[in-house]
Design an enzyme around this catalytic site. Structure first.
Site, PDB file in Angstrom:
ATOM      1  N   ASN A   9      28.690  17.042  -2.481  1.00 31.02           N
ATOM      2  CA  ASN A   9      27.912  17.209  -3.714  1.00 31.02           C
ATOM      3  C   ASN A   9      26.872  18.291  -3.438  1.00 31.02           C
ATOM      4  O   ASN A   9      25.881  18.040  -2.758  1.00 31.02           O
ATOM      5  CB  ASN A   9      27.242  15.873  -4.066  1.00 31.02           C
ATOM      6  N   TRP A  10      27.129  19.486  -3.981  1.00 34.56           N
ATOM      7  CA  TRP A  10      26.239  20.613  -3.663  1.00 34.56           C
ATOM      8  C   TRP A  10      24.929  20.572  -4.443  1.00 34.56           C
ATOM      9  O   TRP A  10      24.020  21.347  -4.173  1.00 34.56           O
ATOM     10  CB  TRP A  10      26.956  21.938  -3.951  1.00 34.56           C
ATOM     11  N   LYS A  11      24.843  19.714  -5.435  1.00 33.60           N
ATOM     12  CA  LYS A  11      23.638  19.621  -6.280  1.00 33.60           C
ATOM     13  C   LYS A  11      23.255  21.010  -6.806  1.00 33.60           C
ATOM     14  O   LYS A  11      24.136  21.817  -7.081  1.00 33.60           O
ATOM     15  CB  LYS A  11      22.493  18.953  -5.512  1.00 33.60           C
ATOM     16  N   HIS A  95      25.258   9.449 -10.659  1.00 29.85           N
ATOM     17  CA  HIS A  95      24.499   9.711  -9.422  1.00 29.85           C
ATOM     18  C   HIS A  95      23.055   9.253  -9.634  1.00 29.85           C
ATOM     19  O   HIS A  95      22.516   9.363 -10.740  1.00 29.85           O
ATOM     20  CB  HIS A  95      24.545  11.207  -9.088  1.00 29.85           C
ATOM     21  N   GLU A  97      20.359  10.558  -8.998  1.00 29.18           N
ATOM     22  CA  GLU A  97      19.467  11.599  -9.539  1.00 29.18           C
ATOM     23  C   GLU A  97      19.639  11.715 -11.058  1.00 29.18           C
ATOM     24  O   GLU A  97      18.694  12.032 -11.770  1.00 29.18           O
ATOM     25  CB  GLU A  97      19.720  12.928  -8.809  1.00 29.18           C
ATOM     26  N   GLU A 167      25.714   4.381  -2.856  1.00 30.05           N
ATOM     27  CA  GLU A 167      24.669   5.278  -2.381  1.00 30.05           C
ATOM     28  C   GLU A 167      23.309   4.599  -2.516  1.00 30.05           C
ATOM     29  O   GLU A 167      22.692   4.638  -3.588  1.00 30.05           O
ATOM     30  CB  GLU A 167      24.661   6.559  -3.214  1.00 30.05           C
ATOM     31  N   GLY A 173      19.163  11.917   0.875  1.00 30.19           N
ATOM     32  CA  GLY A 173      18.310  13.069   1.161  1.00 30.19           C
ATOM     33  C   GLY A 173      17.088  12.735   2.001  1.00 30.19           C
ATOM     34  O   GLY A 173      16.179  13.543   2.119  1.00 30.19           O
ATOM     35  N   SER A 212      22.590  10.399   3.450  1.00 31.71           N
ATOM     36  CA  SER A 212      22.293  10.984   4.769  1.00 31.71           C
ATOM     37  C   SER A 212      23.426  10.798   5.775  1.00 31.71           C
ATOM     38  O   SER A 212      23.179  10.525   6.954  1.00 31.71           O
ATOM     39  CB  SER A 212      20.973  10.428   5.319  1.00 31.71           C
TER      40      SER A 212
HETATM   41  C1  PEP Z   1      24.041  12.489  -2.432  1.00 29.73           C
HETATM   42  O1  PEP Z   1      23.199  13.098  -3.062  1.00 29.73           O
HETATM   43  O2  PEP Z   1      25.042  12.013  -3.009  1.00 29.73           O
HETATM   44  C2  PEP Z   1      23.844  12.346  -0.989  1.00 29.73           C
HETATM   45  C3  PEP Z   1      24.524  11.450  -0.350  1.00 29.73           C
HETATM   46  O3  PEP Z   1      22.914  13.175  -0.425  1.00 29.73           O
HETATM   47  P1  PEP Z   1      22.546  13.266   1.150  1.00 29.73           P
HETATM   48  O4  PEP Z   1      23.839  13.288   1.911  1.00 29.73           O
HETATM   49  O5  PEP Z   1      21.787  14.550   1.279  1.00 29.73           O
HETATM   50  O6  PEP Z   1      21.740  12.062   1.465  1.00 29.73           O
END
Ligand code: PEP
Length: 250
Positions: A9-11, A95, A97, A167, A173, A212
């Site tokens: 997921n490049w966001k 997600h 976010e 998640e 993050g 993470s």
């Molecule tokens: C995500 O945003 O789906 C995610 C898992 O981010 P990160 O790996 O940076 O924690």
């Protein structure tokens, strides 16, 4: 047998040049990935560009979100049908976010999930609790509520061609990963819940862990019996790390 999926997921990251370099780096190391399917989810604007760069490359394309509408006067929206035209296979839905920064409700998430399914794409439905919810002992109740919203709208059949990503919000993050045991416990809860409604769907659905995940912790997470891959944020922006995580699934 559930094939592991490692999805990036490049966001809101990337430029044309950075994307070209990132994909070149992935292609150069792709042959060492033996077991996992790879997917990347760039920002909408780059989907056509990434589609071209992926021509002949064994990496699936996905999007980070889609509209809850099919077409019409909805400025700024992108419909699942449009993503399908660009050969997207996956769409991330719900997600944290989107849920927390853009206040998307369980109901909106369920409508988006349905849009993705109706257009023949595969939703990657994100669920997960905040740190406060975990500390209050509400983790399972939160996941239950998030899954029930989908079940209410699409029924258990909605999960037939779908992926779930657990998640924990506190792990996204932050560099603070759930322990393999913590993650496995929630993944097992999700599979048991679906199993009560439909055994085959529960056995076949891939449940990814996200939060993470890094080359250094991926193997222990992916070894858990109910963890079928990863949804990767930060580490998906580094070709070497992303491929190393996929190799951990070999
Ligand atoms: C995500 O945003 O789906 C995610 C898992 O981010 P990160 O790996 O940076 O924690």
């Amino acid at each position: 047998m559930r094939q592991p999926l490692i999805a990036g997921n490049w966001k809101l990251h990337g430029t044309l040049q950075q994307i070209a370099e990132l994909l070149a780096g992935m292609r150069a190391r792709l042959s060492i990935v033996k077991a996992a399917e790879l997917a990347i989810c760039p920002p909408f604007i780059y989907i056509g560009y990434v589609r071209q760069l992926l021509d002949g490359v064994d990496i699936s394309l996905g999007a980070q979100d889609c509209s809850d509408q099919h077409r019409g006067a909805y400025t700024g929206e992108v419909a699942a049908a449009m993503l399908r035209e660009y050969d997207c296979k996956y769409v991330i839905i719900g997600h944290s976010e989107r849920r927390h920064i853009y206040a998307e409700s369980d109901q909106t998430t369920a409508i988006k999930f349905e849009q993705v399914k109706n257009n023949g794409l595969t939703p990657i439905l994100c669920v997960g609790e905040t740190l406060q919810q975990r500390n209050q002992g509400d983790t399972e109740a939160v996941i239950d509520r998030q899954l029930n919203a989908i079940l209410k709208r699409s029924g258990i059949a909605g999960f037939e061609r779908a992926i779930i990503a657990y998640e924990p919000v506190w792990a996204i993050g932050t560099g603070q990963t759930a322990t393999p045991a913590q993650a496995q416990q929630v993944h097992q809860f999700i599979r048991h819940k679906l199993n009560a409604a439909h055994k085959n769907i529960a056995e076949n659905i891939r449940i990814l862990y996200g939060g993470s995940m890094r080359p250094g912790n991926a193997r222990q997470l992916l070894e858990q019996s109910d963890i079928d891959g990863g949804l990767i944020g930060g580490a998906s922006l580094k070709a070497e790390d992303f491929i190393d995580i996929a190799v951990a699934a070999n």
